[in-house]
Motif scaffolding. Structure first.
Motif: not given
Length: 341
Positions: A87-93, A115-121, A123-126, A130-133
């Protein structure tokens, strides 16, 4: 037409207060909004989680990294079952948890969160978000792709036709060419991952071993908690030693409670949750592996009080228990969802 968020006005007001430098008032506004949101919408409501995330940001701006981490951990634990890690909210947290853990020099927790952001970000955020990067930059380059290239076989020249009969025959020696190089790729198996230098397998084996250690140590721990301080001088008797879990918090929901605590070993030990009625000997009620700092207990009597302690299990003979944290139902009529120490 969608209705505006009931907590949106509180977040806007807190943002304005924080922008003017009044972080204390901004924190008070957000804490009140989070508490009301949990009572009316539920602690796993996305709007409540966003407000808690903003509250953690104010804690961080005020230089209170432990406070920010506590708020983010509670928000992540509350939203994990309903929303999940994608979920985008959970990725931000998760991203903010990684930033706070990095600031506190807790590389293990930072790598888990990033690691959670890199794995799921992606597909969800693009992929270019910037968070994935930032998360990928912290984790380093992605694991290289192994590509096996077979060398091009050297062509064997065709035999040369013999000259006319009147020329004396020549003896031609044929040299057998070596066969093309063949690379044999063994079948992939996931039954037991082989340890590799610098990889994750040692940590995985350590977690498995620690989990078995908790199971083996439960019976011994009950004896230790019942006879603490009286080991008769025997070195083989389990002892209370090592740093104990701190900041144990109880969020009371009546028939269930949610426990939170701070890890004293930075992901290098498992935990045993003990509980019981006030004045009684606490008994084991559950266990979690390394890096987990929350636990849910269900099936409690909402009319009775309970006390809990979290035990760090360093080995089958070494434990460290936190002070007890108790509910206070019989002394007052607590509002559901209020944390107590």
């Amino acid at each position: 037409m969608s209705q505006p968020s009931p907590l949106h006005a509180s977040r806007q007001r807190a943002q304005a207060l924080a922008g003017s430098g009044d972080l204390a008032q901004a924190r008070a506004v957000l804490e009140h909004a989070v508490e009301l949101g949990r009572l009316n919408l539920g602690e796993d409501d996305p709007d409540v989680l966003l407000t808690a995330q903003q509250l953690a940001t104010v804690h961080q701006q005020a230089g209170d990294a432990p406070g920010a981490r506590r708020v983010l951990e509670e928000a992540y634990a509350a939203g994990q079952w309903r929303l999940g890690d994608t979920d985008p909210v959970m990725l931000g947290i998760s991203f903010d948890l990684g930033v706070v853990a990095e600031e506190m020099e807790n590389r293990h927790e930072a790598r888990r969160a990033f690691g959670r952001v890199a794995a799921h970000g992606p597909a969800v955020l693009g992929t270019d978000h910037w968070a994935v990067t930032r998360a990928r930059a912290y984790l380093g380059d992605e694991p290289p792709t192994v590509r096996i290239e077979l060398p091009t076989p050297t062509p064997t020249p065709a035999p040369v036709a013999q000259p006319a009969p009147h020329i004396p025959a020549q003896r031609v020696t044929y040299v057998e060419q070596p066969p093309p190089h063949v690379v044999s790729v063994p079948p992939i198996t996931t039954a037991v991952p082989a340890p590799a230098a610098g990889g994750r397998s040692p940590a995985l084996f350590a977690a498995i071993a620690a989990g078995f250690g908790v199971v083996i140590a439960v019976a011994a721990l009950v004896v230790v908690l019942a006879r603490s301080g009286d080991d008769g001088g025997k070195s083989d008797v389990p002892t209370l030693s090592g740093p104990a879990p701190t900041d144990v918090r109880v969020r009371d929901y009546g028939a269930s409670v949610q426990l939170f605590w701070s890890d004293p070993a930075n992901g290098r030990t498992s935990f045993l949750i003990t509980g019981g009625r006030p004045g009684e000997q606490l008994k084991p009620m559950g266990q979690v592996g390394p890096t987990t700092t929350s636990f849910n207990l269900n099936g409690l009597n909402p009319d009775l009080d309970y006390c809990f302690a979290v035990v760090a299990v360093y080995s089958t003979s070494q434990f460290a228990t936190s002070p007890q944290s108790c509910t206070s139902r019989t002394r007052s009529d607590p509002s559901p969802g209020k944390s107590r120490k």
